[in-house]
Structure formats: C-alpha cells, structure tokens
Motif scaffolding. Structure first.
Motif, PDB file in Angstrom:
ATOM      1  N   GLU A  11       4.421   5.900   4.358  1.00  0.00           N
ATOM      2  CA  GLU A  11       4.159   4.541   3.877  1.00  0.00           C
ATOM      3  C   GLU A  11       5.448   3.918   3.336  1.00  0.00           C
ATOM      4  N   THR A  12       5.613   2.624   3.525  1.00  0.00           N
ATOM      5  CA  THR A  12       6.835   1.953   3.083  1.00  0.00           C
ATOM      6  C   THR A  12       6.861   1.825   1.563  1.00  0.00           C
ATOM      7  N   THR A  31       4.647  -0.988   0.445  1.00  0.00           N
ATOM      8  CA  THR A  31       3.215  -0.690   0.427  1.00  0.00           C
ATOM      9  C   THR A  31       2.848   0.121  -0.807  1.00  0.00           C
ATOM     10  N   LEU A  70       2.754  -2.158  -3.642  1.00  0.00           N
ATOM     11  CA  LEU A  70       1.597  -3.049  -3.560  1.00  0.00           C
ATOM     12  C   LEU A  70       0.369  -2.426  -4.210  1.00  0.00           C
ATOM     13  N   TYR A  71       0.205  -1.124  -4.040  1.00  0.00           N
ATOM     14  CA  TYR A  71      -0.942  -0.408  -4.609  1.00  0.00           C
ATOM     15  C   TYR A  71      -0.683   0.092  -6.033  1.00  0.00           C
ATOM     16  N   LEU A  85      -5.212   3.441  -1.609  1.00  0.00           N
ATOM     17  CA  LEU A  85      -4.383   3.615  -0.418  1.00  0.00           C
ATOM     18  C   LEU A  85      -5.027   4.607   0.545  1.00  0.00           C
ATOM     19  N   ASP A  92      -3.629  -5.667   1.676  1.00  0.00           N
ATOM     20  CA  ASP A  92      -3.202  -4.774   2.757  1.00  0.00           C
ATOM     21  C   ASP A  92      -4.195  -4.824   3.917  1.00  0.00           C
ATOM     22  N   ARG A  97      -3.376  -6.366   7.825  1.00  0.00           N
ATOM     23  CA  ARG A  97      -3.540  -5.509   8.998  1.00  0.00           C
ATOM     24  C   ARG A  97      -4.680  -5.981   9.905  1.00  0.00           C
TER      25      ARG A  97
END
Length: 371
Positions: A233-234, A237, A240-241, A256, A304, A308
């Motif tokens: 995962e980046t 990301t 973000l979580y 996640l 997220d 997507r």
C-alpha cells in the motif's frame, strides 16, 4: 450493492451527540423530560442532558453532524443517516443478537451468514464472510454464527477485540513443514474417507461443513498471505486510513483490511470498535476519545472506496446495538436507549446526503418512519 462492510461501534454511541441534532435538548438542559420514560429501562436516569458538542450542517443538503466527526462530516454527501432506528432490548447481549441475527431469544444465522448464503462469495479462495477483531462478549460467536445454515457460511474471525489489529490474522495459514503436493494427497485421503462416511450414514450437515472448510483452508494458503501483507500500500493510502497516528492506526488497519477483503470478492466484512461506546459516565472524555479513534479511518475508507469505483456497489453500514438516553445518568453519562437511535448507510446505491426518519424533539423515541 454487491458486498457489505459493517462498521460496528460496540457499546452504543449516543445519537444526540453524533448524528441526531436536537436544539431543544440544548435549550432545556437540566429540566425534566416532558413525557414518560420507557417502562423498561437499563437503569434510572435524571433530567435532560445537553450535548457537550456543537453540530453544524455539511454537504450540499446541509446534513447535521456533530463536531465529534469532522472527517466523516466531510463525506456528508455520501451518507444516508437513519435517525429512526429502534429495537426492543436494552441490554448489550440481547441487543447485539437482535442487531446481528434479528432475534434476542432464538439462535439465528447472522446477517453476514444470510447474505453469503444467498449470494455466495466472489472469490472461492477466501471465505465469503470475514469479521475483523470481533467481540467475544455479549453473544460472542453467535453474532457471526451460521446457526442452522451450513457451517461454511459462518463468519471467519481475524483475531478478536483483545488483539491489536496488526496481529489479527487468520491462524495456521502457512505450513513450512509439509510440501503443498503432500498436503493435497493427505487432504484427498481425508476427504475420501469423509465422503465414504456421508454415503454410508446419509446427510450430515456438520460433516459436509467440515469437507467444505478443509478445501477452503487449503485454497486460502495461496490467497491469504498476500492479502494480509499491506506493505504494497502507498504511504498516501496508509495516511488516509490513519496508520501514521497511534490514535487511529488500530481501527485504521481494520478499515484498510476491510477494503482489501472487499476488493477481492469477500461478500460481507465486519470491523468492530469494541467495547468502548458504553458511556454511563465520562461521556465527554470517552466519546471524544472513541470518535478520534474511528473518525479519520472511516472517512478514509469511504474516500478510498469511492476513488476505486467500489462505493457504488459496496454498502457501508455504521452503528451500534442501541443509542443513549437524552436524560442524564449521574452528571456526565447516558444510559442505554434502544427506543430511538441512529445508524447510517453509504454507497451501494442508497440515496445519499439525506436524513431518513426522526426521533422526538429530545431524541428519546423513534417517531417518524421507524426502522
């Protein structure tokens, strides 16, 4: 909707402090409730208790959200807030079973089991129903049980509420001692014996469930290790979580993992923030702490999924087993209240940016479009 992610807030968040704005509760703080309290209550409460938090309107339609949830408020246009939920049980155990299975008196399949039974899994190498860090109290395994449905539709737990989410893993998934080909031969022998027993003895749901679970466990050895590894995962990301923050990283990892399971075809994923929302006292301190732990991860999950293209066919459900009373328990607490509380939906084709139903002027009883 093709799949469900259920964000379960174990303990009972207060609707009048989160998503059910009641101006009269602020005005009449300290006064008696102007109508009768329920005949059956968890415990005694006193006069009206105003919310310590301010509400503001968010999104295109001005959805009222408490300052406890600033990140979720930023996703207001994705939310369908149901202010008129009601149940019949004021105790945690019965209320959890009511919410998860529809009955607080009979052993019934959980909603995750029903949905998986009806729709199946989109990935035959993974369970159709996964529950991450589930509570072991207040009904325990019955909350994710398949009951009288075949055993293969029971939820597969990752850890439990007492285990940090970074250690919540499907156990025994790797076998470094026995080559895969030899494992297949061993399993084929065991399955042949199992099927011979079925032919001799007739239908046996427990044995049929075991046959299916053995095959699924064998296939999971290939799929699960990569799924549980989030190193790909980046950094954006993970941030973000909220995985970069000690306050949010535990629940953030659950959210996640929910996305990772959902995008690989798991039909029903539950994550549990357990057992923290039961504020009979210390409402100001503990509701503030709880919301800080979940607010950013939940908003991150919604963002997220949307980025997507998954939110349009993933139904996200948020809520607890009941709400709280608008009347005070002590000076800084609220009692259980199953008679009127709030849950919200997002994604899955629901009408977004709206409130559905209503409680009375003080938030005690569901009175309009009861759910």
């Amino acid at each position: 909707a093709k799949r469900v992610i259920f964000l379960f807030m174990h303990g009972g968040p207060s609707q009048v402090d989160t998503f059910d704005w009641k101006p009269l509760l602020q005005r009449d703080h300290g006064k008696p409730l102007p109508f009768a309290k329920p005949r059956v209550v968890s415990s005694e409460t006193g006069d009206l208790l105003q919310s310590p938090w301010k509400f503001a309107r968010h999104g295109r339609r001005g959805l009222p959200v408490s300052e406890l949830f600033p990140h979720v408020a930023g996703r207001a246009d994705d939310l369908c807030v149901i202010n008129s939920i009601h149940g019949s049980n004021s105790r945690h155990g019965g209320a959890l079973l009511e919410l998860h299975t529809g009955s607080d008196t009979f052993v019934r399949p959980s909603m995750g089991s029903w949905i998986t039974y009806g729709l199946g899994s989109e990935n035959q190498d993974l369970p159709g129903f996964v529950t991450i860090c589930p509570t072991l109290t207040h009904g325990g395994v019955n909350n994710w049980s398949s009951a009288f449905l075949p055993a293969v539709y029971q939820g597969t737990p990752l850890g439990n509420a007492s285990i940090p989410s970074d250690r919540a893993r499907i156990p025994f998934i790797e076998n470094r001692e026995t080559p895969r080909g030899l494992q297949r031969m061993e399993l084929d022998l065991a399955q042949a014996l199992n099927r011979r027993q079925l032919l001799a003895a007739g239908p046996d749901p427990a044995l049929e469930g075991r046959i299916n679970s053995f095959e699924l466990a064998f296939r999971m050895q290939s799929a699960v290790p990569e799924l549980q590894d989030i190193s790909g995962e980046t950094p954006a990301t993970l941030k973000l979580y909220g995985l970069d923050d000690d306050v949010t990283k535990n629940f953030g990892r659950q959210c996640l993992m929910a996305r990772r399971f959902a995008e690989r075809g798991v039909r029903f994923v539950q994550v549990t923030h357990s057992y923290k929302w039961d504020q009979h006292s210390d409402l100001r301190r503990d509701h503030a702490r709880n919301s800080m732990e979940v607010d950013k991860p939940i908003a991150g999950l919604l963002a997220d999924l949307k980025s997507r293209g998954m939110l349009e066919d993933t139904l996200v459900l948020w809520g607890g087993e009941f709400g709280r009373t608008p009347t005070a328990q002590g000076t800084d607490g609220r009692d259980h209240n199953p008679y009127g509380f709030t849950m919200w939906l997002a994604g899955g084709g629901v009408k977004a940016g709206i409130r559905f139903g209503a409680t009375d002027d003080y938030g005690y009883y569901a009175v309009e479009d009861k759910v």
